[in-house]
Design a protein around this motif. Structure first.
Motif, PDB file in Angstrom:
ATOM      1  N   MET A   1       0.845  -1.186   0.000  1.00  0.00           N
ATOM      2  CA  MET A   1       0.000   0.000   0.000  1.00  0.00           C
ATOM      3  C   MET A   1       0.885   1.242   0.000  1.00  0.00           C
ATOM      4  SD  MET A   1      -3.330   0.726   2.397  1.00  0.00           S
ATOM      5  CE  MET A   1      -2.451   0.780   3.954  1.00  0.00           C
ATOM      6  N   LYS A   2       0.586   2.148  -0.907  1.00  0.00           N
ATOM      7  CA  LYS A   2       1.402   3.354  -1.064  1.00  0.00           C
ATOM      8  C   LYS A   2       0.619   4.579  -0.596  1.00  0.00           C
ATOM      9  CE  LYS A   2       3.650   6.104  -4.704  1.00  0.00           C
ATOM     10  NZ  LYS A   2       3.910   6.164  -6.167  1.00  0.00           N
ATOM     11  N   VAL A   3       1.253   5.385   0.247  1.00  0.00           N
ATOM     12  CA  VAL A   3       0.667   6.625   0.739  1.00  0.00           C
ATOM     13  C   VAL A   3       1.442   7.800   0.161  1.00  0.00           C
ATOM     14  CG1 VAL A   3       0.254   8.060   2.778  1.00  0.00           C
ATOM     15  CG2 VAL A   3      -0.172   5.600   2.877  1.00  0.00           C
ATOM     16  N   THR A   4       0.727   8.782  -0.347  1.00  0.00           N
ATOM     17  CA  THR A   4       1.359  10.020  -0.801  1.00  0.00           C
ATOM     18  C   THR A   4       0.779  11.180  -0.006  1.00  0.00           C
ATOM     19  OG1 THR A   4       1.647   9.163  -3.041  1.00  0.00           O
ATOM     20  CG2 THR A   4       1.794  11.559  -2.753  1.00  0.00           C
ATOM     21  N   TYR A   5       1.671  11.926   0.638  1.00  0.00           N
ATOM     22  CA  TYR A   5       1.227  13.145   1.316  1.00  0.00           C
ATOM     23  C   TYR A   5       1.200  14.256   0.276  1.00  0.00           C
ATOM     24  CZ  TYR A   5       0.890  17.169   4.341  1.00  0.00           C
ATOM     25  OH  TYR A   5       0.473  18.342   4.913  1.00  0.00           O
ATOM     26  N   ILE A   6       0.017  14.623  -0.190  1.00  0.00           N
ATOM     27  CA  ILE A   6      -0.114  15.626  -1.245  1.00  0.00           C
ATOM     28  C   ILE A   6       0.134  17.015  -0.704  1.00  0.00           C
ATOM     29  CG2 ILE A   6      -1.687  16.621  -2.952  1.00  0.00           C
ATOM     30  CD1 ILE A   6      -3.162  13.896  -2.964  1.00  0.00           C
ATOM     31  N   GLY A   7      -0.455  17.327   0.459  1.00  0.00           N
ATOM     32  CA  GLY A   7      -0.264  18.621   1.085  1.00  0.00           C
ATOM     33  C   GLY A   7      -1.442  18.960   1.980  1.00  0.00           C
ATOM     34  N   HIS A   8      -1.168  19.639   3.092  1.00  0.00           N
ATOM     35  CA  HIS A   8      -2.155  20.045   4.088  1.00  0.00           C
ATOM     36  C   HIS A   8      -2.907  18.815   4.613  1.00  0.00           C
ATOM     37  CE1 HIS A   8      -4.219  22.990   6.400  1.00  0.00           C
ATOM     38  NE2 HIS A   8      -5.402  22.703   5.878  1.00  0.00           N
ATOM     39  N   SER A   9      -4.182  18.648   4.269  1.00  0.00           N
ATOM     40  CA  SER A   9      -4.903  17.442   4.675  1.00  0.00           C
ATOM     41  C   SER A   9      -5.113  16.487   3.509  1.00  0.00           C
ATOM     42  CB  SER A   9      -6.267  17.812   5.278  1.00  0.00           C
ATOM     43  OG  SER A   9      -6.098  18.535   6.476  1.00  0.00           O
TER      44      SER A   9
ATOM     45  N   ILE B   1       6.974  13.215   7.886  1.00  0.00           N
ATOM     46  CA  ILE B   1       6.687  13.888   6.616  1.00  0.00           C
ATOM     47  C   ILE B   1       7.624  15.087   6.491  1.00  0.00           C
ATOM     48  CG2 ILE B   1       4.928  14.968   5.189  1.00  0.00           C
ATOM     49  CD1 ILE B   1       2.816  13.583   6.914  1.00  0.00           C
ATOM     50  N   GLN B   2       8.301  15.196   5.348  1.00  0.00           N
ATOM     51  CA  GLN B   2       9.296  16.257   5.162  1.00  0.00           C
ATOM     52  C   GLN B   2       8.969  17.223   4.032  1.00  0.00           C
ATOM     53  OE1 GLN B   2      13.133  14.353   4.810  1.00  0.00           O
ATOM     54  NE2 GLN B   2      12.803  13.094   6.622  1.00  0.00           N
ATOM     55  N   TYR B   3       8.067  16.824   3.130  1.00  0.00           N
ATOM     56  CA  TYR B   3       7.725  17.718   2.021  1.00  0.00           C
ATOM     57  C   TYR B   3       6.437  17.238   1.365  1.00  0.00           C
ATOM     58  CZ  TYR B   3      10.019  13.916  -0.593  1.00  0.00           C
ATOM     59  OH  TYR B   3      10.395  12.704  -1.089  1.00  0.00           O
ATOM     60  N   ASN B   4       5.766  18.162   0.697  1.00  0.00           N
ATOM     61  CA  ASN B   4       4.558  17.828  -0.054  1.00  0.00           C
ATOM     62  C   ASN B   4       4.913  16.926  -1.218  1.00  0.00           C
ATOM     63  OD1 ASN B   4       3.041  19.486   1.635  1.00  0.00           O
ATOM     64  ND2 ASN B   4       3.202  21.256   0.300  1.00  0.00           N
ATOM     65  N   GLY B   5       4.094  15.925  -1.457  1.00  0.00           N
ATOM     66  CA  GLY B   5       4.348  14.980  -2.532  1.00  0.00           C
ATOM     67  C   GLY B   5       5.179  13.790  -2.107  1.00  0.00           C
ATOM     68  N   GLN B   6       5.542  13.700  -0.856  1.00  0.00           N
ATOM     69  CA  GLN B   6       6.384  12.601  -0.359  1.00  0.00           C
ATOM     70  C   GLN B   6       5.593  11.293  -0.372  1.00  0.00           C
ATOM     71  OE1 GLN B   6       8.140  13.379   3.453  1.00  0.00           O
ATOM     72  NE2 GLN B   6       9.329  11.491   3.467  1.00  0.00           N
ATOM     73  N   ASN B   7       6.255  10.220  -0.792  1.00  0.00           N
ATOM     74  CA  ASN B   7       5.652   8.890  -0.853  1.00  0.00           C
ATOM     75  C   ASN B   7       6.134   8.016   0.291  1.00  0.00           C
ATOM     76  OD1 ASN B   7       4.282   9.389  -3.350  1.00  0.00           O
ATOM     77  ND2 ASN B   7       6.203   9.029  -4.446  1.00  0.00           N
ATOM     78  N   PHE B   8       5.250   7.146   0.735  1.00  0.00           N
ATOM     79  CA  PHE B   8       5.573   6.196   1.792  1.00  0.00           C
ATOM     80  C   PHE B   8       5.008   4.832   1.387  1.00  0.00           C
ATOM     81  CE2 PHE B   8       5.159  10.350   3.626  1.00  0.00           C
ATOM     82  CZ  PHE B   8       6.162  10.444   4.572  1.00  0.00           C
ATOM     83  N   GLN B   9       5.797   3.793   1.604  1.00  0.00           N
ATOM     84  CA  GLN B   9       5.330   2.433   1.350  1.00  0.00           C
ATOM     85  C   GLN B   9       4.953   1.789   2.668  1.00  0.00           C
ATOM     86  OE1 GLN B   9       5.048   1.326  -1.885  1.00  0.00           O
ATOM     87  NE2 GLN B   9       3.845  -0.347  -0.987  1.00  0.00           N
TER      88      GLN B   9
END
Length: 251
Positions: free
Chosen positions: A1-9, A240-248
């Protein structure tokens, strides 16, 4: 499962067959496999949680649906609603449960198949709802604006009412296992910024938590994890360090 922090919420959670996108309002929506089912979730109408541009994603993906809190519909004019919302758009209220057949993206009030996606909602302490998503053995929680919104200078009554409202909703999660949670960490609360997430982590059985709503103050995450009292759960909190960061996410 891949998570992407796009930005804000705004975040996306990608499975092998589908993608969930929560509370997008700015930044770049990731590019997904066009064969996958895409479901956009909107917790409420506030501009930092809802961007009408999500409906333009229909042009890119042939299998798409939108699940929005009912307050979003109330804040749309009939003209806008007719222009944007179609048969692929569904509205949910607080304390509601619906099921989605991911193969055809049809929505039901009761489970039709064992592999259906289950969408549950809690009542926000601000506007709209929080989402609890159960799919393929995983449970995902997205808070929206369900948070302990307590502020320096408020009255004792305001503090008590907010505290009870927040804790009552979070207590509904006690006894459940949450694999992945997106919860609020807001620097505008100053010295009280940590209270809501701390309460969540102390009272909910959760594997991994991603802070949201921190207004690009990425250092706030480090401060939260380094504060005295976080030792028992700090390793659950994503860095989380930046917008657009991916996490597996394993498993």
């Amino acid at each position: 499962m891949k998570v992407t922090y796009i930005g804000h919420s705004g975040v996306s959670v990608e499975y092998e067959d589908c993608v969930f996108v929560f509370d997008y309002y700015n930044g770049s929506i990731p590019e997904f496999d066009k064969e996958k089912k895409i479901i956009f979730f909107v917790s409420h109408f506030h501009a930092d949680h809802f961007n009408r541009e999500i409906f333009a994603q229909r042009e890119k993906y042939g299998h798409i649906a939108f699940i929005l809190s009912k307050d979003v519909r109330r804040h749309m004019s009939s003209k806008v609603r007719q222009a944007l919302c179609g048969k692929d758009t569904f509205f949910v209220n607080k304390d509601q449960k619906i099921f989605v057949n991911v193969d055809n993206l049809e929505v039901y009030d009761e489970r039709k198949g064992l592999d259906d996606l289950c969408v549950e909602t809690l009542k926000s302490t601000d506007e709209g709802v929080a989402f609890i998503i159960s799919y393929k053995g995983r449970v995902i929680y997205h808070a929206g604006d369900l948070h302990w919104w307590t502020w320096k200078g408020e009255t004792d009554r305001e503090y008590k009412e907010m505290t009870e409202a927040f804790q009552n909703e979070i207590q509904k999660l006690e006894g459940r296992h949450i694999d992945l949670a997106f919860t609020v960490l807001d620097p505008r609360q100053e010295e009280r910024y940590w209270m809501g997430m701390d309460y969540f982590l102390e009272h909910v059985d959760v594997d991994k938590v991603f802070p949201i709503h921190f207004w690009n103050d990425f250092d706030l995450i480090r401060r939260f994890k380094d504060r005295e009292g976080s030792e028992t759960y700090k390793n659950k909190v994503a860095d989380i360090q930046y917008n657009g960061q991916n996490f597996q996410i394993d498993g």
